[in-house]
Every structure is written in structure tokens, then in C-alpha cells.
Write a protein that holds these residues in place. Structure first.
Motif, PDB file in Angstrom:
ATOM      1  N   CYS A   1       0.889  -1.352  -0.184  1.00  0.00           N
ATOM      2  CA  CYS A   1       0.275   0.077   0.185  1.00  0.00           C
ATOM      3  C   CYS A   1       0.916   1.064  -0.110  1.00  0.00           C
ATOM      4  N   ALA A   2       0.346   2.264  -0.956  1.00  0.00           N
ATOM      5  CA  ALA A   2       1.380   3.350  -0.343  1.00  0.00           C
ATOM      6  C   ALA A   2       0.334   4.423  -0.261  1.00  0.00           C
ATOM      7  N   ALA A   3       0.813   5.556  -0.372  1.00  0.00           N
ATOM      8  CA  ALA A   3      -0.005   7.451   0.006  1.00  0.00           C
ATOM      9  C   ALA A   3       0.646   8.069  -0.589  1.00  0.00           C
ATOM     10  N   SER A   4      -0.374   9.174  -1.429  1.00  0.00           N
ATOM     11  CA  SER A   4       0.029  10.148  -2.556  1.00  0.00           C
ATOM     12  C   SER A   4      -0.283  11.354  -2.142  1.00  0.00           C
ATOM     13  N   LYS A   5      -0.464  12.497  -1.998  1.00  0.00           N
ATOM     14  CA  LYS A   5      -1.471  13.815  -2.032  1.00  0.00           C
ATOM     15  C   LYS A   5      -1.598  14.505  -3.662  1.00  0.00           C
ATOM     16  N   ASP A   6      -1.516  13.495  -4.152  1.00  0.00           N
ATOM     17  CA  ASP A   6      -1.950  13.534  -5.417  1.00  0.00           C
ATOM     18  C   ASP A   6      -2.949  12.180  -6.191  1.00  0.00           C
ATOM     19  N   TRP A   7      -3.921  12.982  -6.868  1.00  0.00           N
ATOM     20  CA  TRP A   7      -4.715  11.725  -8.193  1.00  0.00           C
ATOM     21  C   TRP A   7      -4.074  11.652  -9.561  1.00  0.00           C
ATOM     22  N   GLY A   8      -3.657  10.348  -9.683  1.00  0.00           N
ATOM     23  CA  GLY A   8      -3.030  10.374 -11.038  1.00  0.00           C
ATOM     24  C   GLY A   8      -2.107   9.546 -11.773  1.00  0.00           C
ATOM     25  N   PRO A   9      -2.147   8.600 -12.716  1.00  0.00           N
ATOM     26  CA  PRO A   9      -1.838   7.467 -13.109  1.00  0.00           C
ATOM     27  C   PRO A   9      -0.080   7.766 -13.008  1.00  0.00           C
ATOM     28  N   SER A  10       0.676   9.077 -13.138  1.00  0.00           N
ATOM     29  CA  SER A  10       2.242   9.112 -12.642  1.00  0.00           C
ATOM     30  C   SER A  10       2.376   9.575 -11.794  1.00  0.00           C
ATOM     31  N   VAL A  11       1.906   9.787 -10.392  1.00  0.00           N
ATOM     32  CA  VAL A  11       1.810  10.701  -9.535  1.00  0.00           C
ATOM     33  C   VAL A  11       3.728  10.262  -8.168  1.00  0.00           C
ATOM     34  N   LYS A  12       3.748  11.084  -8.176  1.00  0.00           N
ATOM     35  CA  LYS A  12       4.600  10.322  -6.146  1.00  0.00           C
ATOM     36  C   LYS A  12       3.611   9.703  -5.183  1.00  0.00           C
ATOM     37  N   TYR A  13       4.121   8.723  -5.492  1.00  0.00           N
ATOM     38  CA  TYR A  13       3.756   8.313  -3.643  1.00  0.00           C
ATOM     39  C   TYR A  13       5.231   8.281  -3.178  1.00  0.00           C
ATOM     40  N   GLY A  14       4.680   9.013  -1.788  1.00  0.00           N
ATOM     41  CA  GLY A  14       5.942   9.236  -1.033  1.00  0.00           C
ATOM     42  C   GLY A  14       5.755   8.427   0.249  1.00  0.00           C
ATOM     43  N   TYR A  15       5.260   7.914   0.619  1.00  0.00           N
ATOM     44  CA  TYR A  15       5.071   6.552   1.740  1.00  0.00           C
ATOM     45  C   TYR A  15       3.960   5.333   1.615  1.00  0.00           C
ATOM     46  N   TRP A  16       5.067   4.202   1.301  1.00  0.00           N
ATOM     47  CA  TRP A  16       5.294   2.560   1.233  1.00  0.00           C
ATOM     48  C   TRP A  16       4.956   1.794   2.444  1.00  0.00           C
ATOM     49  N   GLY A  17       4.167   0.468   2.307  1.00  0.00           N
ATOM     50  CA  GLY A  17       4.263  -0.435   3.455  1.00  0.00           C
ATOM     51  C   GLY A  17       6.030  -1.254   2.905  1.00  0.00           C
ATOM     52  N   GLN A  18       5.651  -2.101   3.825  1.00  0.00           N
ATOM     53  CA  GLN A  18       7.004  -3.028   3.221  1.00  0.00           C
ATOM     54  C   GLN A  18       6.347  -3.569   2.963  1.00  0.00           C
ATOM     55  N   GLY A  19       4.667  -4.750   2.177  1.00  0.00           N
ATOM     56  CA  GLY A  19       4.317  -5.544   1.547  1.00  0.00           C
ATOM     57  C   GLY A  19       3.896  -6.314   2.075  1.00  0.00           C
ATOM     58  N   THR A  20       3.642  -6.986   1.581  1.00  0.00           N
ATOM     59  CA  THR A  20       2.915  -8.664   1.995  1.00  0.00           C
ATOM     60  C   THR A  20       2.386  -9.774   1.146  1.00  0.00           C
ATOM     61  N   GLN A  21       2.694 -10.420   1.088  1.00  0.00           N
ATOM     62  CA  GLN A  21       3.714 -11.413   0.286  1.00  0.00           C
ATOM     63  C   GLN A  21       1.359 -12.124   0.085  1.00  0.00           C
ATOM     64  N   VAL A  22       1.398 -12.322  -1.190  1.00  0.00           N
ATOM     65  CA  VAL A  22      -0.210 -13.112  -1.396  1.00  0.00           C
ATOM     66  C   VAL A  22       0.528 -14.363  -2.540  1.00  0.00           C
ATOM     67  N   THR A  23       0.596 -15.427  -1.964  1.00  0.00           N
ATOM     68  CA  THR A  23       0.903 -16.984  -3.260  1.00  0.00           C
ATOM     69  C   THR A  23      -0.331 -17.120  -3.307  1.00  0.00           C
ATOM     70  N   VAL A  24      -1.226 -17.823  -4.577  1.00  0.00           N
ATOM     71  CA  VAL A  24      -2.176 -18.583  -5.273  1.00  0.00           C
ATOM     72  C   VAL A  24      -1.750 -19.671  -5.401  1.00  0.00           C
ATOM     73  N   ALA A  25      -2.428 -20.481  -4.616  1.00  0.00           N
ATOM     74  CA  ALA A  25      -1.794 -21.787  -4.861  1.00  0.00           C
ATOM     75  C   ALA A  25      -2.726 -22.186  -6.087  1.00  0.00           C
ATOM     76  N   SER A  26      -2.829 -23.365  -6.488  1.00  0.00           N
ATOM     77  CA  SER A  26      -3.539 -23.714  -7.513  1.00  0.00           C
ATOM     78  C   SER A  26      -4.090 -26.031  -7.175  1.00  0.00           C
TER      79      SER A  26
END
Length: 121
Positions: A96-121
């Protein structure tokens, strides 16, 4: 300053419906555009969905439209990603990430550390 912490990932079966959560610190959460990104092995990071500060406007990348839903609870400083009908190609680290702006090319200044999602068949 915003700190983001994701949770809710893990090993999921094809067709599963996990929900990712991203808890944010700071009273400014409600002023930020929030987004979920993902990065699969060997691929570039891509935006999955984003939501406006009020929650009234959302965007989804084509591959998840109709399957994923982004939402936010500004009272709880949390943004969610409900993932339905998961496919193996949804396997990735989700950020997840946070930005002050809306749009496809804006900069996201804050990021989480990430969480792995693995989809097994």
C-alpha cells in the motif's frame, strides 16, 4: 509523515477471497490518496487500485476489475483490498502507498513493507 503497515497476505487457493489491510499512522491519513500496488517475480511493480481521500472515487487496473475492491475507513486510518476469485497470476508482493495527488503518474511518498500473496492451484 505517514507510516503504513500491511497485513492479510499469505497462501491462498485459486478462487479464494482474502482481504488485505493497510493501517496508517498519523492524523493526515484522510487527506491522502491511497493505493495498492503489486510486484510479481521478474515483473515491474504495477498499480492495482487507488482510492480518493473521501473514498468516493476509485480506479482499478483492467486485470482486477470486477474481482478486487478497494475501500477505506478514515476513522480507523485503514485502507483495504478485498480480493475475490484469485488467479495464479495474482501472486505477488502487495504494497500500500500514499500520495497527495491523484493520477496515473503521481509520486507516492509513503510505502508499506509489503505483504506476500501466493495463489496456489
Amino acid at each position: 509523515q505517514v507510516q503504513l503497515v500491511e497485513s492479510g497476505g499469505g497462501l491462498v487457493q485459486v478462487g479464494g477471497s482474502p482481504r488485505l489491510s493497510c493501517a496508517a499512522s498519523g492524523r493526515a491519513f484522510r487527506s491522502y490518496v491511497m493505493a495498492w500496488f503489486r510486484q510479481a517475480p521478474g515483473k515491474e511493480r504495477e498499480v492495482v487500485a487507488r482510492i480518493s481521500p473521501s473514498g468516493g472515487t476509485t480506479y482499478y487496473t483492467d486485470s482486477v476489475k470486477g474481482r478486487f475492491t478497494i475501500s477505506r475507513d478514515n476513522a480507523k486510518n485503514t485502507v483495504y483490498l478485498q480480493m475475490n476469485s484469485l488467479k495464479p497470476e495474482d501472486t505477488a508482493v502487495y504494497y500500500c502507498a500514499a500520495s497527495k495527488d491523484w493520477g496515473p503518474s503521481v509520486k507516492y511518498g509513503y510505502w508499506g513493507q509489503g505483504t506476500q500473496v501466493t495463489v496456489a492451484s
